[in-house]
Motif scaffolding. Structure first.
Motif, PDB file in Angstrom:
ATOM      1  N   PRO A  60      22.513  32.595  65.928  1.00 23.31           N
ATOM      2  CA  PRO A  60      23.192  33.881  65.717  1.00 23.31           C
ATOM      3  C   PRO A  60      24.660  33.927  66.138  1.00 23.31           C
ATOM      4  N   SER A  61      25.310  32.779  66.307  1.00 19.71           N
ATOM      5  CA  SER A  61      26.746  32.814  66.585  1.00 19.71           C
ATOM      6  C   SER A  61      27.472  33.531  65.454  1.00 19.71           C
ATOM      7  N   GLY A  62      28.448  34.359  65.837  1.00 16.91           N
ATOM      8  CA  GLY A  62      29.292  34.995  64.843  1.00 16.91           C
ATOM      9  C   GLY A  62      30.643  34.303  64.781  1.00 16.91           C
ATOM     10  N   GLY A  63      31.544  34.852  63.987  1.00 16.96           N
ATOM     11  CA  GLY A  63      32.879  34.284  63.871  1.00 16.96           C
ATOM     12  C   GLY A  63      32.960  33.213  62.803  1.00 16.96           C
ATOM     13  N   PRO A  64      34.171  32.714  62.534  1.00 12.98           N
ATOM     14  CA  PRO A  64      34.375  31.764  61.432  1.00 12.98           C
ATOM     15  C   PRO A  64      33.814  30.371  61.689  1.00 12.98           C
ATOM     16  N   GLY A  65      33.669  29.970  62.987  1.00 13.88           N
ATOM     17  CA  GLY A  65      33.240  28.608  63.282  1.00 13.88           C
ATOM     18  C   GLY A  65      31.869  28.267  62.731  1.00 13.88           C
ATOM     19  N   VAL A  66      30.995  29.247  62.633  1.00 13.08           N
ATOM     20  CA  VAL A  66      29.628  28.993  62.178  1.00 13.08           C
ATOM     21  C   VAL A  66      29.531  28.939  60.654  1.00 13.08           C
ATOM     22  N   GLN A  67      30.476  29.589  59.967  1.00 11.72           N
ATOM     23  CA  GLN A  67      30.357  29.755  58.523  1.00 11.72           C
ATOM     24  C   GLN A  67      30.399  28.429  57.758  1.00 11.72           C
ATOM     25  N   ARG A  68      31.267  27.533  58.185  1.00  9.39           N
ATOM     26  CA  ARG A  68      31.523  26.313  57.410  1.00  9.39           C
ATOM     27  C   ARG A  68      30.244  25.522  57.155  1.00  9.39           C
ATOM     28  N   TRP A  69      29.538  25.177  58.216  1.00  7.02           N
ATOM     29  CA  TRP A  69      28.367  24.315  58.028  1.00  7.02           C
ATOM     30  C   TRP A  69      27.113  25.075  57.641  1.00  7.02           C
ATOM     31  N   LEU A  70      27.042  26.332  57.948  1.00  5.27           N
ATOM     32  CA  LEU A  70      25.952  27.157  57.435  1.00  5.27           C
ATOM     33  C   LEU A  70      25.984  27.164  55.912  1.00  5.27           C
ATOM     34  N   LYS A  71      27.169  27.289  55.347  1.00  4.10           N
ATOM     35  CA  LYS A  71      27.304  27.328  53.884  1.00  4.10           C
ATOM     36  C   LYS A  71      27.125  25.939  53.259  1.00  4.10           C
ATOM     37  N   LEU A  97      23.691  36.679  60.304  1.00  3.16           N
ATOM     38  CA  LEU A  97      23.856  35.334  59.725  1.00  3.16           C
ATOM     39  C   LEU A  97      22.568  34.527  59.749  1.00  3.16           C
ATOM     40  N   GLU A  98      21.617  34.907  60.606  1.00  5.80           N
ATOM     41  CA  GLU A  98      20.337  34.192  60.648  1.00  5.80           C
ATOM     42  C   GLU A  98      19.602  34.298  59.308  1.00  5.80           C
ATOM     43  N   GLU A  99      19.856  35.379  58.587  1.00  6.89           N
ATOM     44  CA  GLU A  99      19.207  35.579  57.295  1.00  6.89           C
ATOM     45  C   GLU A  99      19.725  34.604  56.241  1.00  6.89           C
ATOM     46  N   GLU A 100      20.863  33.965  56.515  1.00  2.60           N
ATOM     47  CA  GLU A 100      21.459  33.057  55.540  1.00  2.60           C
ATOM     48  C   GLU A 100      21.033  31.598  55.729  1.00  2.60           C
ATOM     49  N   ILE A 101      20.267  31.309  56.784  1.00  2.00           N
ATOM     50  CA  ILE A 101      19.783  29.936  56.980  1.00  2.00           C
ATOM     51  C   ILE A 101      18.787  29.613  55.873  1.00  2.00           C
ATOM     52  N   PRO A 102      19.008  28.545  55.098  1.00  2.00           N
ATOM     53  CA  PRO A 102      18.095  28.225  53.993  1.00  2.00           C
ATOM     54  C   PRO A 102      16.660  27.987  54.478  1.00  2.00           C
ATOM     55  N   GLU A 103      15.725  28.427  53.693  1.00  2.00           N
ATOM     56  CA  GLU A 103      14.318  28.262  54.038  1.00  2.00           C
ATOM     57  C   GLU A 103      13.944  26.780  54.091  1.00  2.00           C
ATOM     58  N   GLU A 143      38.229  48.899  64.759  1.00  2.00           N
ATOM     59  CA  GLU A 143      36.768  48.873  64.688  1.00  2.00           C
ATOM     60  C   GLU A 143      36.128  47.944  65.709  1.00  2.00           C
ATOM     61  N   GLY A 144      36.923  47.066  66.352  1.00  3.08           N
ATOM     62  CA  GLY A 144      36.297  46.054  67.198  1.00  3.08           C
ATOM     63  C   GLY A 144      35.570  45.034  66.336  1.00  3.08           C
ATOM     64  N   TYR A 145      34.703  44.234  66.968  1.00  3.47           N
ATOM     65  CA  TYR A 145      33.987  43.203  66.202  1.00  3.47           C
ATOM     66  C   TYR A 145      32.995  43.855  65.255  1.00  3.47           C
ATOM     67  N   VAL A 146      32.950  43.351  64.021  1.00  3.64           N
ATOM     68  CA  VAL A 146      31.971  43.812  63.036  1.00  3.64           C
ATOM     69  C   VAL A 146      31.217  42.599  62.508  1.00  3.64           C
ATOM     70  N   ASN A 147      30.004  42.807  62.020  1.00  5.86           N
ATOM     71  CA  ASN A 147      29.253  41.674  61.471  1.00  5.86           C
ATOM     72  C   ASN A 147      29.864  41.235  60.138  1.00  5.86           C
ATOM     73  N   HIS A 148      29.366  40.124  59.637  1.00  2.00           N
ATOM     74  CA  HIS A 148      29.993  39.505  58.476  1.00  2.00           C
ATOM     75  C   HIS A 148      29.920  40.394  57.244  1.00  2.00           C
ATOM     76  N   ALA A 149      28.793  41.053  57.036  1.00  2.00           N
ATOM     77  CA  ALA A 149      28.638  41.918  55.876  1.00  2.00           C
ATOM     78  C   ALA A 149      29.658  43.056  55.909  1.00  2.00           C
ATOM     79  N   ARG A 150      29.858  43.625  57.092  1.00  2.00           N
ATOM     80  CA  ARG A 150      30.835  44.701  57.238  1.00  2.00           C
ATOM     81  C   ARG A 150      32.256  44.172  57.012  1.00  2.00           C
ATOM     82  N   ALA A 151      32.535  42.958  57.501  1.00  2.00           N
ATOM     83  CA  ALA A 151      33.860  42.366  57.323  1.00  2.00           C
ATOM     84  C   ALA A 151      34.190  42.207  55.843  1.00  2.00           C
ATOM     85  N   VAL A 152      33.233  41.712  55.069  1.00  2.00           N
ATOM     86  CA  VAL A 152      33.446  41.534  53.629  1.00  2.00           C
ATOM     87  C   VAL A 152      33.701  42.882  52.962  1.00  2.00           C
TER      88      VAL A 152
END
Length: 427
Positions: free
Chosen positions: A13-24, A53-59, A308-317
């Protein structure tokens, strides 16, 4: 199907840009004949949490976990706020640092080399040796920062002669905050030696920027390839705007990314243009340093600010796509020329004009220019920034299209993963 082991610190459940690269990357690698197994800490100390972001981990993806000792958890006993900000990379100017902050930075820079996750190296190497021997992996991939993870790859390479790809999301010795860590000569030389060992031992090196590729290519004869970050959403084709003319910055806004010239330009526009005053809003979403907020108050912009402070990824988009203009900022220094903020790619997908302020010869400028996605200015360009915002505002009032970007698909995560898969197969 080839199998690769990805060694990463940041994972949901790490947030921020660092997790996005390899998750995708993990999400799309299967489509190119590569199965990823992911190795992560069991009990990490993440500065930002985003459970969405946990919902985006491939099954069916296998994730291996191993405990890590985190010095930041101990430091938090003395000052939770200082620990979280330093861990997140928010380092104030030296004149604004408390005695405790200065001490923490000195300890972090000189006693935790290459970084505070160094205690995960030996346990991980011991643990992963058997996994690699039994798992029939085609290659291992380490991604940093934290650059301690590249030392895991180095030791596994030395022990098992496994194929190894080192992915650098940021530079190492040339990273912007190194100068703020109060490194002594001995510590600086240790960093340089470790960097040299990693660059010369890896079978292939990946960077996210053109400048870092040039830097590393001057230090090693090993192949270096640029695979930038990207976006994983549909390109926004809806050009409708809010009732306000909203300039938005989505993401952490550190002390060094404090554009005095922008705040001054906005103050002048508000003072001299009644329509601008009536329509203008400044929206910030993410961790924002006290110095930035102080500058906003200095130029009397706080009345127009939505913080707004920190927002989750869906809100950021969502916020990116609702904005009129998207603000991209980088620290004004030679060391940051090669930093391409991850948010630039989601900004591209949002298809709204980008107003970028950063160092001269900035790598991000190449991408913005190539896609015609906006304008890039230096920190000294107060007058030019003001005129550009005026131009965009006139288009806004006339309901004219403000974005004329093109050739965006090359930065979709799926397209970038195809480049990665071809590289993996060739190692």
């Amino acid at each position: 199907m080839k199998k690769v082991l990805i060694i990463t610190y940041y994972w949901p459940p790490s947030g921020g840009p660092g997790v996005q690269r390899w998750l995708k990357f993990v999400k799309y690698l299967r489509g190119y004949g590569i199965e990823a197994v992911v190795y992560v800490p069991e009990n990490p100390s993440y500065p930002i949490i985003d459970k969405s972001l946990e919902e985006e981990i491939p099954e069916g993806i296998r994730v291996i976990r191993k405990k890590i000792f985190e010095p930041y958890s101990i430091a938090g006993i003395f000052s939770k706020k200082d620990t979280e900000t330093i861990s997140a990379g928010i380092i104030q100017k030296e004149e604004n640092q408390s005695a405790l902050q200065k001490a923490m930075l000195y300890i972090r820079g000189n006693y935790f080399i290459p970084d505070a996750r160094k205690f995960w190296i030996s346990p991980s190497v011991k643990f992963l040796k058997k996994e690699i021997e039994d798992g029939h992996y085609h290659a291992i991939i380490t991604t940093g920062p934290p650059h301690s993870l590249h030392l895991i790859g180095l030791k596994l390479k030395q022990a098992l002669a496994v194929k190894w790809i080192a992915d650098f999301r940021d530079p190492w010795t040339q990273i912007g905050y190194h100068e703020k860590l109060k490194l002594n000569d001995s510590s600086r030389k240790k960093h340089e030696k470790l960097e040299e060992q990693v660059l010369n031992a890896a079978d292939h090196i990946i960077t996210t920027s053109f400048t870092t590729k040039e830097e590393f290519s001057s230090k090693t004869s090993q192949p270096v390839t640029v695979i930038t970050n990207g976006f994983d959403t549909e390109i926004n084709r809806n050009n409708s705007t809010k009732k306000q003319f909203e300039i938005a910055h989505i993401g952490s806004l550190l002390s060094g990314r404090n554009p005095d010239s922008l705040w001054k330009a906005l103050q002048e526009l508000i003072k001299n243009n009644k329509d601008f005053k009536d329509y203008f809003r400044l929206r910030l979403a993410g961790k924002v340093s006290d110095e930035v907020l102080g500058s906003i108050r200095k130029y009397d912009l706080q009345h127009f600010l939505e913080n707004e402070g920190y927002v989750n990824h869906a809100r950021a988009v969502k916020l990116q796509r609702e904005a009129s203009v998207l603000l991209l900022l980088e620290i004004d220094s030679e060391e940051t020329r090669g930093i391409i903020p991850g948010k630039i790619f989601e900004y591209l997908a949002a298809n709204k004009p980008i107003l970028a302020i950063g160092p001269k010869n900035w790598d991000a400028e190449k991408i913005i220019s190539k896609t015609n996605a906006g304008k890039v200015f230096s920190y000294a360009d107060a007058s030019e920034i003001k005129h550009h915002i005026e131009s965009l505002f006139r288009k806004y009032l006339k309901n004219e299209q403000m974005s004329t970007s093109h050739n965006l698909e090359q930065y979709h995560r799926k397209s970038l993963t195809e480049d990665l898969a071809n590289l993996i197969k060739q190692v």
